[in-house]
Scaffold this motif. Structure first.
Motif, mmCIF file in Angstrom:
data_model
loop_
_atom_site.group_PDB
_atom_site.id
_atom_site.type_symbol
_atom_site.label_atom_id
_atom_site.label_comp_id
_atom_site.label_asym_id
_atom_site.label_seq_id
_atom_site.Cartn_x
_atom_site.Cartn_y
_atom_site.Cartn_z
ATOM 1 N N PHE A 31 0.825 -1.214 0.000
ATOM 2 C CA PHE A 31 0.000 0.000 0.000
ATOM 3 C C PHE A 31 0.859 1.264 0.000
ATOM 4 N N ARG A 37 1.860 6.587 -5.801
ATOM 5 C CA ARG A 37 1.566 6.729 -7.235
ATOM 6 C C ARG A 37 0.836 8.039 -7.483
ATOM 7 N N SER A 38 0.719 8.387 -8.780
ATOM 8 C CA SER A 38 -0.014 9.621 -9.063
ATOM 9 C C SER A 38 -1.502 9.430 -8.756
ATOM 10 N N ILE A 39 -2.035 8.233 -9.010
ATOM 11 C CA ILE A 39 -3.415 7.951 -8.596
ATOM 12 C C ILE A 39 -3.331 6.995 -7.416
ATOM 13 N N LYS A 41 -5.426 5.554 -5.412
ATOM 14 C CA LYS A 41 -6.631 4.853 -4.998
ATOM 15 C C LYS A 41 -6.722 3.491 -5.662
ATOM 16 N N VAL A 42 -7.184 2.482 -4.920
ATOM 17 C CA VAL A 42 -7.448 1.165 -5.523
ATOM 18 C C VAL A 42 -8.906 0.792 -5.254
ATOM 19 N N PRO A 43 -9.500 -0.030 -6.141
ATOM 20 C CA PRO A 43 -10.944 -0.269 -5.977
ATOM 21 C C PRO A 43 -11.321 -1.446 -5.069
ATOM 22 N N SER A 44 -10.377 -1.997 -4.318
ATOM 23 C CA SER A 44 -10.617 -3.239 -3.571
ATOM 24 C C SER A 44 -11.902 -3.255 -2.730
ATOM 25 N N LEU A 45 -12.165 -2.177 -1.999
ATOM 26 C CA LEU A 45 -13.257 -2.210 -1.002
ATOM 27 C C LEU A 45 -14.492 -1.438 -1.449
ATOM 28 N N PHE B 71 -5.166 -5.608 -5.838
ATOM 29 C CA PHE B 71 -6.128 -4.668 -5.253
ATOM 30 C C PHE B 71 -7.191 -4.226 -6.258
ATOM 31 N N TYR B 72 -7.065 -4.657 -7.508
ATOM 32 C CA TYR B 72 -8.016 -4.245 -8.543
ATOM 33 C C TYR B 72 -8.953 -5.377 -8.962
ATOM 34 N N PHE B 76 -12.346 -10.056 -4.916
ATOM 35 C CA PHE B 76 -11.927 -9.854 -3.530
ATOM 36 C C PHE B 76 -13.081 -10.284 -2.614
ATOM 37 N N SER B 121 -3.708 3.804 -13.129
ATOM 38 C CA SER B 121 -3.203 4.510 -11.945
ATOM 39 C C SER B 121 -1.824 5.100 -12.204
#
Lengths: 310, 179
Positions: A31, A37-39, A41-45, B71-72, B76, B121
């Protein structure tokens, strides 16, 4: 090593295994890469809803949790007791049950009473993360502290760490002691005798009342804040005298024949626990602690969320 | 549980050379192209291709990175086992580059779907292509097809394709395993 936590809730470091801490650290490493990173955010949750319930004031912990949750794409609702029905006499379980009926999966709770998280975990289904319960535990702070030591010194095992200040009222101190001992560090506590709990040696730590001796011994000094709001009686004569005996300044550090790492969980009383030139020096990793806090909280939330099955 | 050899070491080598040639035809000097191996096993394919391009076809500079898509993923909390993250290593700019995503086996297309989200990203690529060593056609859940494919395989659902690499498993070989 297992890739699953042994617990459903994060109520305190006391309930974790060493392998849990290692798993959290390894996940936080990933993490940390994400948040640089520039973005970020990750979509995991994206299908998880988290309630941040704060019955006690907090700035950095609340912001850090909220940022961690948002960077994992969770839906977040915030609740603070000062603007709520708690003032009208509603019980903790009723308050939380009401929030949970809005289909909340996870609760991050800060509460002034020790054991509030443990109590709640026995009555509700959601995963509970303790964000500080009175003078008991503050597990994510201890995790980020150990993680910062690991990052700076390459490991925690075998390192000498002194925790300086108000040990008696500090949940950070207790969680840190558990976390550091679990990872094989040597721990001393240092402060006025009045602010060191009786029988603390039973946790496997040594007590040192001479700050200079403690600093000479340690690799890392974790400086705690004097919690004036929790001091119901006078534990030391004056703040000035406390600073003279237990405050760290540049002169004191220069007298040591080695360079030690300075930590502080914040908020800092500049000029009391540490002087500004120490807080802002190269030896200080205070801002790294804040950055690592987000990665550690992302890791904890992610790992606990993976146990919530659809 | 039975298994049969789909591709031998020699066949894998021939296929990798062919794929490298196809990449060369479309990307020439690789000045504006980056290769991204999808973790964990797409990275082996990417590394082999880079080696061939550099050593045998004398391409001066081929930028290659690894992308972790854990994480993508859209599964999950659905599986029995928690997902375990691996390393992402992309130390160059993706913005306006031709990105070639590389994986060992293309099956449902969900990993590639996750990779397409993940790669954004790092910036907005000019275009994105997909290279896969094995294409399990008829198994797709999403409308995703490779631009470069090594071998097409018709495997039924309870069959599994297992790719072994010398670096990791001691030998280069691809099996079709009947579970």
């Amino acid at each position: 090593m297992s890739n699953e936590l042994s617990v459903k809730h994060l109520l305190g470091i006391k309930y974790l295994k060493e392998s849990d801490i290692q798993l959290i650290f390894e996940t936080a490493d990933h993490f940390k890469e994400v948040i640089n990173r520039s973005i970020k955010k990750v979509p995991s949750l994206r299908d998880i809803t988290i309630a941040n319930i704060f019955f006690e004031n907090s700035t950095r912990t609340k912001l850090s949790f909220e940022l961690a949750e948002k960077r994992l794409s969770a839906d977040v609702i915030n609740f603070s007791a000062s603007q709520s029905s708690v003032k009208k006499g509603e019980t903790l379980i009723d308050t939380v049950s009401n929030i949970l009926s809005m289909k909340v999966d996870m609760v991050v709770m800060r509460h002034p009473n020790p054991g509030a998280g443990i109590f709640l975990s026995k009555h509700v289904e959601a995963s509970i993360i303790n964000a500080g319960d009175g003078a008991h535990e503050h597990p994510t702070q201890a995790l980020l502290d150990s993680y910062s030591i690991r990052e700076k010194l390459g490991g925690v095992s075998g390192k000498n760490v002194v925790i300086v200040g108000d040990i008696l009222h500090s949940r950070v101190a207790l969680s840190n002691i558990f976390a550091l001992k679990l990872q094989g560090a040597n721990v001393k506590v240092c402060g006025p005798k009045t602010l060191i709990p009786k029988h603390i040696e039973s946790l496997g730590v040594e007590v040192e009342t001479n700050l200079k001796k403690a600093l000479n011994w340690c690799d890392v000094a974790n400086m705690l804040r004097i919690q004036n709001e929790r001091l119901d009686i006078s534990y030391f004569p004056t703040t000035r005298e406390y600073t003279q005996q237990f405050g760290v300044n540049k002169k004191l550090l220069n007298e040591l024949d080695k360079e030690i790492v300075i930590m502080h969980p914040g908020p800092i009383n500049r000029g009391v626990e540490i002087t500004s030139d120490v807080a802002d020096s190269k030896q200080s990793i205070i801002l790294d602690q804040v950055e690592n806090g987000v990665a550690i909280r992302m890791a904890v939330i992610y790992l606990l969320a993976s146990k919530i099955k659809q | 549980m039975g298994q049969k050899v789909l591709l031998s070491s020699k066949e894998i080598n021939i296929i990798l050379h062919r794929l490298a040639c196809q990449l060369l035809e479309n990307h020439l000097d690789f000045k504006d192209t980056v290769l991204i191996g999808i973790q964990p096993r797409g990275t082996f394919v990417a590394q082999r291709l880079v080696k061939i391009l550099r050593e045998e076809y004398k391409v001066k500079e081929v930028k290659a990175g690894f992308l972790d898509i854990t994480f993508y993923r859209d599964d999950f909390r659905r599986g029995d086992k928690p997902l375990e993250a691996t390393q992402t290593k992309i130390d160059f700019i993706i913005e306006d580059k031709n990105v070639v995503l590389i994986d060992d086996v293309l099956y449902t297309g969900r990993s590639i779907n996750a990779a397409l989200t993940a790669i954004q990203s790092f910036g907005r690529p000019k275009d994105v292509e997909l290279l896969t060593l094995i294409d399990r056609r008829f198994s797709r859940h999403l409308p995703i097809q490779p631009n470069y494919r090594g071998r097409q395989v018709d495997a039924i659902n309870n069959e599994k394709v297992r790719v072994m690499w010398k670096e990791n498993d001691g030998k280069d070989e691809i099996y079709l395993i009947d579970r």
